[in-house]
Design a protein around this motif. Structure first.
Motif, short mmCIF file in Angstrom:
data_model
loop_
_atom_site.label_atom_id
_atom_site.label_comp_id
_atom_site.label_asym_id
_atom_site.label_seq_id
_atom_site.Cartn_x
_atom_site.Cartn_y
_atom_site.Cartn_z
N ALA A 116 0.84 -1.20 0.00
CA ALA A 116 0.00 0.00 0.00
C ALA A 116 0.87 1.24 0.00
CB ALA A 116 -0.92 0.02 1.22
N GLY A 117 0.28 2.34 -0.47
CA GLY A 117 0.97 3.61 -0.42
C GLY A 117 0.02 4.77 -0.63
N ASN A 118 0.40 5.91 -0.11
CA ASN A 118 -0.36 7.13 -0.32
C ASN A 118 0.61 8.30 -0.47
OD1 ASN A 118 -0.13 8.48 2.57
ND2 ASN A 118 -0.66 6.32 2.90
N MET A 119 0.16 9.37 -1.12
CA MET A 119 1.00 10.51 -1.48
C MET A 119 2.24 10.03 -2.23
SD MET A 119 2.33 13.78 0.80
CE MET A 119 0.75 14.13 1.55
N LEU A 120 2.03 9.08 -3.15
CA LEU A 120 3.11 8.52 -3.94
C LEU A 120 3.30 9.31 -5.23
CD1 LEU A 120 2.31 4.70 -3.64
CD2 LEU A 120 3.84 6.07 -2.21
N ALA A 121 4.44 9.07 -5.87
CA ALA A 121 4.69 9.69 -7.16
C ALA A 121 3.76 9.14 -8.23
CB ALA A 121 6.15 9.48 -7.56
N GLY A 122 3.25 7.91 -8.04
CA GLY A 122 2.34 7.31 -9.00
C GLY A 122 2.21 5.82 -8.81
N ARG A 123 1.40 5.18 -9.64
CA ARG A 123 1.16 3.75 -9.57
C ARG A 123 2.44 2.94 -9.73
NH1 ARG A 123 -2.63 -0.04 -7.88
NH2 ARG A 123 -2.22 -1.99 -8.96
N GLN A 124 3.41 3.51 -10.43
CA GLN A 124 4.64 2.79 -10.69
C GLN A 124 5.38 2.41 -9.40
OE1 GLN A 124 4.20 6.01 -11.35
NE2 GLN A 124 5.97 7.21 -10.69
N VAL A 125 5.13 3.13 -8.33
CA VAL A 125 5.79 2.80 -7.05
C VAL A 125 5.29 1.44 -6.54
CG1 VAL A 125 6.17 3.52 -4.67
CG2 VAL A 125 6.06 5.24 -6.48
N LEU A 126 3.99 1.24 -6.54
CA LEU A 126 3.43 -0.04 -6.09
C LEU A 126 3.84 -1.17 -7.03
CD1 LEU A 126 -0.20 1.01 -5.06
CD2 LEU A 126 1.88 0.96 -3.66
N THR A 127 3.86 -0.89 -8.33
CA THR A 127 4.26 -1.91 -9.30
C THR A 127 5.70 -2.35 -9.09
OG1 THR A 127 2.70 -1.04 -10.93
CG2 THR A 127 4.48 -2.42 -11.75
N ALA A 128 6.58 -1.40 -8.84
CA ALA A 128 7.99 -1.72 -8.60
C ALA A 128 8.15 -2.54 -7.33
CB ALA A 128 8.80 -0.43 -8.50
N MET A 129 7.40 -2.21 -6.29
CA MET A 129 7.47 -2.98 -5.05
C MET A 129 7.02 -4.41 -5.27
SD MET A 129 5.96 -0.07 -2.43
CE MET A 129 6.16 -1.05 -0.93
#
Length: 224
Positions: A116-129
């Motif tokens: 999970a994440g919030n105030m992220l740079a974008g969806r790519q952050v979750l995808t990379a994780m």
């Protein structure tokens, strides 16, 4: 504001979690776990420590992750500002992202893995994780540290990072609960702390304290 991961390894029975944020003390606020219950991450613009602790207690009593999350989030009028992940002792996962979460905000909940994440740079952050978590690593700690690095490289918290945390629960080892509460560069600091925690004499001492598979383990008297 925050990104986090919860993961279960069926082969070893090990639970692992990690989180990082652009604010202080992510380990104290977000992550909780118990080797007989599972893992929880509670975050958001107005994170609830009650959510975190209530879900963990429900899972200890036998509730599955999705049921525990539904029960805890459903009656909270402030849920729109909160985010929650849970992973139960069967590897089941569930997540909740409030409608008023600061974007980009979302979660991924799969068998044995929740992100999970919030105030992220974008969806790519979750995808990379997610992609990094599914790779091959020597230890759970290595996996979690790599996931945090991947998230940061993909943009991470839009504000930058100030704190990071790592939690590893194993049936045959004591808990590893490491936190960098404030640093201009918390991910390298967390990695350095993890390396120190795996060196003697601290690491040798861990072979003497109780674990799930041996609750009575202690220093044995010298037979000589």
């Amino acid at each position: 504001m925050t990104f986090s991961i919860l993961m279960y390894d069926r082969e070893t029975g090990c639970y692992a979690a990690a989180a990082a944020t652009g604010s202080l003390c992510v380990g104290g606020w977000v992550l909780r776990g118990d080797i007989e219950s599972g893992l929880v991450a509670s975050q958001g613009t107005a994170p609830s420590t009650f959510w975190r602790d209530d879900v963990l207690r429900r899972m200890y009593d036998g509730a599955l992750a999705h049921a525990a999350v539904d029960q805890v989030t459903g009656g909270d009028a402030g849920r729109g500002h909160r985010q929650l992940l849970a992973l139960d002792c069967n590897g089941g996962t569930a997540g909740f992202t409030g409608a008023q979460s600061v974007g980009y905000a979302d979660h991924i909940a799969e068998q044995d893995l929740a992100i999970a994440g919030n105030m992220l740079a974008g969806r790519q952050v979750l995808t990379a994780m997610r992609e990094t978590a599914r790779g091959e690593f020597a230890t759970p700690s290595d996996r979690m540290l790599a996931v945090l690095d991947a998230a940061a490289a993909a943009g991470g918290d839009a504000r930058g990072l100030l704190s990071a945390a790592l939690l590893v629960l194993s049936p045959d080892r004591p808990p590893l609960d490491l936190r960098i509460d404030h640093s201009d560069d918390p991910l390298p600091a967390l990695r350095a702390l993890c390396l120190r925690a795996h060196r003697a004499p601290y690491y040798d001492w861990l072979t003497e304290v109780p674990v799930l598979k041996d609750r009575h383990r202690a220093v044995l008297p010298d037979a000589s």
